[in-house]
Design an enzyme around this catalytic site. Structure first.
Site, PDB file in Angstrom:
ATOM      1  N   ASP A   1      11.611  -6.463   4.928  1.00 57.85           N
ATOM      2  CA  ASP A   1      12.432  -6.132   3.807  1.00 57.85           C
ATOM      3  C   ASP A   1      13.755  -5.895   3.600  1.00 57.85           C
ATOM      4  O   ASP A   1      14.116  -5.958   4.647  1.00 57.85           O
ATOM      5  CB  ASP A   1      11.793  -4.608   3.355  1.00 57.85           C
ATOM      6  CG  ASP A   1      11.836  -3.353   4.352  1.00 57.85           C
ATOM      7  OD1 ASP A   1      13.404  -3.409   4.837  1.00 57.85           O
ATOM      8  OD2 ASP A   1      11.924  -1.468   4.079  1.00 57.85           O
ATOM      9  N   SER A   2      14.058  -5.409   3.181  1.00 60.02           N
ATOM     10  CA  SER A   2      15.784  -5.910   3.269  1.00 60.02           C
ATOM     11  C   SER A   2      16.171  -4.699   3.395  1.00 60.02           C
ATOM     12  O   SER A   2      17.962  -4.590   3.268  1.00 60.02           O
ATOM     13  CB  SER A   2      16.334  -6.209   1.784  1.00 60.02           C
ATOM     14  OG  SER A   2      15.721  -4.779   0.782  1.00 60.02           O
TER      15      SER A   2
ATOM     16  N   GLY B   1      16.972  -2.261   0.872  1.00 56.04           N
ATOM     17  CA  GLY B   1      17.236  -1.294  -0.229  1.00 56.04           C
ATOM     18  C   GLY B   1      16.434  -0.223  -0.919  1.00 56.04           C
ATOM     19  O   GLY B   1      17.094   0.436  -0.869  1.00 56.04           O
TER      20      GLY B   1
ATOM     21  N   ASP C   1      17.791  -5.478  -3.255  1.00 54.94           N
ATOM     22  CA  ASP C   1      16.976  -5.083  -4.554  1.00 54.94           C
ATOM     23  C   ASP C   1      17.343  -3.203  -5.326  1.00 54.94           C
ATOM     24  O   ASP C   1      17.489  -2.618  -4.439  1.00 54.94           O
ATOM     25  CB  ASP C   1      16.016  -5.176  -5.298  1.00 54.94           C
ATOM     26  CG  ASP C   1      15.130  -4.400  -4.482  1.00 54.94           C
ATOM     27  OD1 ASP C   1      15.285  -3.964  -2.980  1.00 54.94           O
ATOM     28  OD2 ASP C   1      13.339  -3.716  -4.988  1.00 54.94           O
TER      29      ASP C   1
ATOM     30  N   ASP D   1       1.868  -3.990   1.170  1.00 54.10           N
ATOM     31  CA  ASP D   1       2.005  -2.936   2.495  1.00 54.10           C
ATOM     32  C   ASP D   1       1.660  -1.838   2.444  1.00 54.10           C
ATOM     33  O   ASP D   1       2.117  -1.730   0.850  1.00 54.10           O
ATOM     34  CB  ASP D   1       3.302  -3.127   3.060  1.00 54.10           C
ATOM     35  CG  ASP D   1       4.606  -2.750   2.301  1.00 54.10           C
ATOM     36  OD1 ASP D   1       4.565  -2.989   0.993  1.00 54.10           O
ATOM     37  OD2 ASP D   1       5.527  -2.201   2.730  1.00 54.10           O
TER      38      ASP D   1
ATOM     39  N   CYS E   1     -15.128   5.275  15.535  1.00 55.57           N
ATOM     40  CA  CYS E   1     -15.822   5.364  14.332  1.00 55.57           C
ATOM     41  C   CYS E   1     -17.493   5.642  15.522  1.00 55.57           C
ATOM     42  O   CYS E   1     -18.458   5.853  15.465  1.00 55.57           O
ATOM     43  CB  CYS E   1     -16.717   4.880  13.946  1.00 55.57           C
ATOM     44  SG  CYS E   1     -15.632   4.828  12.010  1.00 55.57           S
TER      45      CYS E   1
END
Lengths: 375, 375
Positions: free
Chosen positions: A91-92, A94, A145, A270, A313
């Site tokens: 991601d950036s 932001g 953003d 995500d 499990c």
């Protein structure tokens, strides 16, 4: 980069392939979140071989602060630094600036903020987050953003969206005039904003599409709005995204959220939920959600589901998992984290099968109810 | 139960085999500590297959409080509860009563204490700790003892030792008149006390030997006394232990401590050091000790030792391990814990080889210096 292989005949669900220099990703896909270069409590071999993750996510904000760009560049990029040779999306930063940094200041130029770790001051601009992600060497990098909170005034959301648009243009230009550092291709995704306002979502989608990113993300959802409203906006928004580009719904969500949004035509997801909730004792299964801290599991002296391919499990009694989680033992976090991610990736594989067989429309809403119930 | 296979010609080092219904243990051996039924941050398959642990230790005090005897009995014993089918040794809880319980009261009958978790009151007697360990179903169970601190007055140590002797007799009687619960054999070890006083050590050894336990432990060392004094007493003490019984030095120690004490004729060790120190970033290696938090590792963009069979050494850059530990990431604890235990078990295998070849006397003191240096 992206090949759309099939679209469901009675929903908007899509089957695709996303090709990067670190491997091909079958979509729809879920990307485990590896904030600081580690998917919490899981090692890379298990992530690849047992969980079958095809791509993981790294957080630019976190990695920029720790260990910092120099270390990662010296190591030869994030893949080499962490020992992971499959695709990575970053991601950036932001979102983290607005959710983690205590003091931040938004200007036309970019966002200044103080580190949540040591209070040091930093500036992220649309250009320098491209630079940082060139250093990270992620296969897919995101533009800077602003992600408005929910609820927010229309004017605030509109102004914020317009700022994101101007930043997107600068970020795209920076991306196009710079080169990867490590010899493998990188792709850049734009981020559609506009809050829960359809006219803004349409405008933002069209603007982002015009910049010809390799993929487009829907940002600004799953930030506190009611689930039905998130669904309504996501459903609306995908109608304005190009068919031939991958679509990534950021920060979503529960297993039911994934099933519903795949039906709206989302290809990538995500979320920290499978790992964060795991650490609190929540186990997602194909039969519903379990809080293993509950007393009902204290005396359950058998494995949960020997037919499900996870260590939790098959290998351990639920009474033992209950004991480990209640005693804050690290092994408990390891087992629940690995299980939840295994389940998320298992679910995506089932989703792809159903789309392939064109049975998704018959299957997904029943599955949504099943995975959402508490057991 | 125990076969002495060989004794080093120029030290007191011994090679042996300890046979239990859950498998045979080659001695000298180190037993990873699994306090609450989990060796912290390590799963059972890695413990068995990668670390090659032959036996682990469980803490009666901790397991009695959490999850409690009923849960473990319902599960069919500790092996089944935790999913571990190799041997387990359990301590008696004596040491923890004195080190963890905030309020405790020692009487002839036993030790009353308040739980460090919820303040609830409990009584451990020489008889009921046998009962609890019957419920745990450990392969080797320990008698209730009092472990005096260092330094302590001679009279206190003597009186304490005499109480431990009276408790030992009661514990042995209880053991001999009760049966295992799950169909596999259990063995009971006595514990020699006497602090750093040779006359008391001799007396205690002779008394414990007279009760014909299946093995004997040296307790009350590594409680704060200088290392040289610990060595002096351990060396002295083993001369008074029967040749044909396994000898367990409780709570010891560093890799150098293991090497030295093997030369004194010790067969079994346990210690939290490899896992506890791992969580603080200390890595034990065949070339010395590393504090991975140190800045020197920040830029070490390569694995530590590709020829050493641990995931940490082969799979990840040291700069990444440094980053994980400095960022408090769980994966860091997993990798360092697994590595340190792998190293401890690797060291014991080298020790056994050297004894087998009758080269132990030439090898161990150089190795002690090597593993003890800081790198």
């Amino acid at each position: 980069m992206f090949t759309l292989q099939k679209t469901s005949s009675k929903t908007k669900a899509r089957l695709g392939k996303l090709t990067t220099d670190h491997g091909t990703i079958e979509t729809p896909i879920f990307m485990p979140v590896g904030t600081l270069g580690t998917v919490k409590a899981v090692n890379q071999d298990d992530l690849s071989e047992k969980i079958k993750a095809q791509i993981i996510l790294g957080n630019t904000y976190h990695l920029y602060l720790r260990p910092g760009n120099k270390i990662i560049q010296d190591a030869g990029g994030l893949h080499k630094f962490i020992g992971w040779d499959k695709p990575i999306l970053t991601d950036s930063g932001g979102y983290q600036i607005f959710s983690l940094a205590e003091i931040r200041n938004l200007k036309e130029k970019g966002a200044t903020f103080q580190s949540h770790i040591d209070g040091s001051k930093h500036l992220f601009t649309p250009e320098n987050v491209v630079g940082t992600q060139r250093i990270l060497g992620s296969d897919i990098l995101m533009i800077l953003d602003e992600c408005p909170p929910y609820p927010a005034e229309f004017d605030y959301v509109k102004n914020s969206m317009e700022l994101t648009h101007r930043w997107a243009k600068r970020g795209r230009e920076e991306f196009l005039k710079t080169d990867p550092l490590y010899g493998h291709k990188q792709f850049q995704f734009g981020i559609v904003q506009g809050g829960v306002h359809k006219d803004l979502r349409k405008e933002s989608s069209e603007y982002m599409a015009s910049l010809d990113f390799e993929g487009l993300a829907i940002g600004g959802l799953s930030v506190g709005e009611p689930t039905d409203l998130m669904y309504e906006i996501s459903d609306f928004n995908t109608d304005y995204l190009p068919e031939n580009k991958p679509r990534y719904l950021m920060g979503v969500g529960t297993p039911a959220n994934l099933l519903q949004n795949v039906a709206f035509g989302i290809d990538m997801f995500d979320c920290v939920m499978p790992t964060r909730n795991a650490r609190n004792g929540m186990i997602f299964t194909r039969n519903g959600k379990i809080n293993v801290r509950n007393a009902k599991w204290k005396h359950h002296h058998k494995p949960l589901d020997p037919d499900f391919p996870s260590e939790l499990c098959q290998r351990y009694n639920m009474s033992y998992i209950h004991h480990l989680i209640r005693s804050n033992e690290i092994l408990g976090l390891q087992l629940t984290s690995k299980h939840n991610l295994t389940f998320y990736l298992w679910l995506m594989e089932r989703i792809r099968e159903q789309i392939k067989n064109d049975t998704y429309h018959e299957w997904y809403s029943g599955m949504m109810q099943t995975v959402d119930q508490k057991i």
